[in-house]
Design an enzyme around this catalytic site. Structure first.
Site: not given
Length: 134
Positions: A54, A90
Protein backbone atom coordinates in the site's frame (compact mmCIF):
# COMPACT_ATOMS: atom_id res chain seq x y z
CA UNK A 1 40.19 0.41 27.42
CA UNK A 2 38.18 2.20 24.77
CA UNK A 3 37.78 0.50 21.41
CA UNK A 4 39.65 2.69 18.91
CA UNK A 5 38.24 0.97 15.86
CA UNK A 6 36.03 3.45 13.98
CA UNK A 7 32.37 2.56 13.63
CA UNK A 8 30.37 2.63 10.48
CA UNK A 9 31.13 2.80 6.81
CA UNK A 10 33.04 5.45 4.88
CA UNK A 11 31.16 8.55 3.78
CA UNK A 12 32.04 10.68 0.79
CA UNK A 13 30.84 14.18 1.55
CA UNK A 14 30.82 15.13 -2.10
CA UNK A 15 27.45 14.54 -3.62
CA UNK A 16 27.43 11.75 -6.15
CA UNK A 17 25.73 12.55 -9.42
CA UNK A 18 23.30 9.98 -10.70
CA UNK A 19 24.63 10.65 -14.20
CA UNK A 20 28.33 10.48 -15.06
CA UNK A 21 30.75 9.99 -12.11
CA UNK A 22 33.40 12.58 -11.36
CA UNK A 23 36.80 10.90 -10.80
CA UNK A 24 38.03 13.95 -8.83
CA UNK A 25 35.40 13.51 -6.10
CA UNK A 26 36.37 10.13 -4.71
CA UNK A 27 37.97 11.26 -1.42
CA UNK A 28 36.74 9.58 1.73
CA UNK A 29 35.94 12.34 4.23
CA UNK A 30 34.80 10.55 7.37
CA UNK A 31 33.21 7.42 8.84
CA UNK A 32 29.45 7.21 8.94
CA UNK A 33 27.48 5.18 11.45
CA UNK A 34 24.04 4.49 10.05
CA UNK A 35 22.63 4.46 13.59
CA UNK A 36 24.00 7.94 14.25
CA UNK A 37 22.61 9.18 10.94
CA UNK A 38 19.05 7.87 11.22
CA UNK A 39 18.55 7.96 15.00
CA UNK A 40 18.21 11.49 16.35
CA UNK A 41 16.65 10.51 19.70
CA UNK A 42 17.75 7.04 20.75
CA UNK A 43 15.24 6.60 23.59
CA UNK A 44 12.24 7.19 21.33
CA UNK A 45 13.38 5.62 18.06
CA UNK A 46 13.05 2.08 16.79
CA UNK A 47 13.21 0.14 13.53
CA UNK A 48 10.38 -1.87 11.98
CA UNK A 49 9.90 -3.92 8.80
CA UNK A 50 7.17 -2.96 6.39
CA UNK A 51 4.66 -5.40 4.96
CA UNK A 52 2.35 -5.10 1.98
CA UNK A 53 2.20 -2.90 -1.11
CA UNK A 54 0.00 0.00 0.00
CA UNK A 55 2.90 2.44 0.42
CA UNK A 56 4.68 1.64 -2.85
CA UNK A 57 6.60 3.26 -4.48
CA UNK A 58 7.68 5.07 -1.30
CA UNK A 59 8.04 2.01 0.97
CA UNK A 60 8.28 -1.54 -0.36
CA UNK A 61 7.51 -4.86 1.31
CA UNK A 62 10.35 -5.76 3.68
CA UNK A 63 11.89 -2.27 3.81
CA UNK A 64 13.32 -1.17 7.11
CA UNK A 65 11.73 1.99 8.51
CA UNK A 66 12.88 4.18 11.36
CA UNK A 67 10.08 5.41 13.62
CA UNK A 68 10.49 8.25 16.11
CA UNK A 69 7.83 8.34 18.82
CA UNK A 70 8.87 11.77 20.11
CA UNK A 71 7.81 13.63 16.97
CA UNK A 72 4.31 15.07 16.98
CA UNK A 73 2.68 13.98 13.72
CA UNK A 74 1.65 16.66 11.27
CA UNK A 75 -0.63 16.40 8.31
CA UNK A 76 1.29 14.77 5.48
CA UNK A 77 3.67 12.77 7.67
CA UNK A 78 4.12 9.05 7.12
CA UNK A 79 3.23 7.42 10.42
CA UNK A 80 3.17 4.05 12.13
CA UNK A 81 -0.28 3.74 13.66
CA UNK A 82 -2.69 1.27 15.16
CA UNK A 83 -6.07 1.07 13.48
CA UNK A 84 -8.66 -1.26 14.98
CA UNK A 85 -5.96 -3.35 16.63
CA UNK A 86 -3.69 -3.64 13.58
CA UNK A 87 -0.38 -1.86 12.97
CA UNK A 88 -0.09 -0.04 9.66
CA UNK A 89 2.12 2.51 7.97
CA UNK A 90 0.26 5.25 6.08
CA UNK A 91 0.43 8.93 5.29
CA UNK A 92 -1.66 10.79 7.87
CA UNK A 93 -3.62 13.68 6.35
CA UNK A 94 -5.95 16.08 8.11
CA UNK A 95 -9.04 16.82 6.02
CA UNK A 96 -12.20 18.80 6.59
CA UNK A 97 -13.81 15.51 7.71
CA UNK A 98 -11.05 14.66 10.17
CA UNK A 99 -8.03 12.39 9.84
CA UNK A 100 -7.36 10.15 6.87
CA UNK A 101 -4.80 7.43 6.32
CA UNK A 102 -3.62 7.67 2.75
CA UNK A 103 -1.69 5.04 0.82
CA UNK A 104 0.99 5.96 -1.70
CA UNK A 105 -0.29 3.17 -3.95
CA UNK A 106 -3.43 4.48 -5.66
CA UNK A 107 -4.89 0.95 -5.77
CA UNK A 108 -5.69 1.33 -2.08
CA UNK A 109 -8.52 3.51 -0.79
CA UNK A 110 -8.08 6.19 1.83
CA UNK A 111 -9.14 5.21 5.32
CA UNK A 112 -10.96 7.83 7.36
CA UNK A 113 -10.57 7.77 11.11
CA UNK A 114 -13.08 9.11 13.58
CA UNK A 115 -14.03 8.64 17.20
CA UNK A 116 -15.72 5.32 16.39
CA UNK A 117 -12.48 3.66 15.32
CA UNK A 118 -9.71 2.43 17.58
CA UNK A 119 -6.91 4.63 16.27
CA UNK A 120 -3.64 5.97 17.59
CA UNK A 121 -0.39 7.11 16.05
CA UNK A 122 2.68 5.40 17.46
CA UNK A 123 5.29 7.52 15.77
CA UNK A 124 6.49 9.29 12.67
CA UNK A 125 8.49 7.40 10.06
CA UNK A 126 11.72 9.31 9.60
CA UNK A 127 13.79 7.06 7.31
CA UNK A 128 13.25 4.18 4.91
CA UNK A 129 16.07 1.78 4.17
CA UNK A 130 15.41 0.05 0.91
CA UNK A 131 17.52 -2.84 -0.35
CA UNK A 132 18.06 -2.84 -4.11
CA UNK A 133 19.06 -6.50 -4.35
CA UNK A 134 16.97 -9.11 -2.59
Amino acid sequence: MKNLKPKGAGLYLSRIPCGFPSPADDYLEMRLSLDEYVIKRESSTFFARSEGQSMEPLIFEGDLVTVDRSISPRSGDVVLCILDGEFCIKRFVLTSKGGALVSENKKFKDIYVDQHRDFSIWGVVTFVIHEFKR
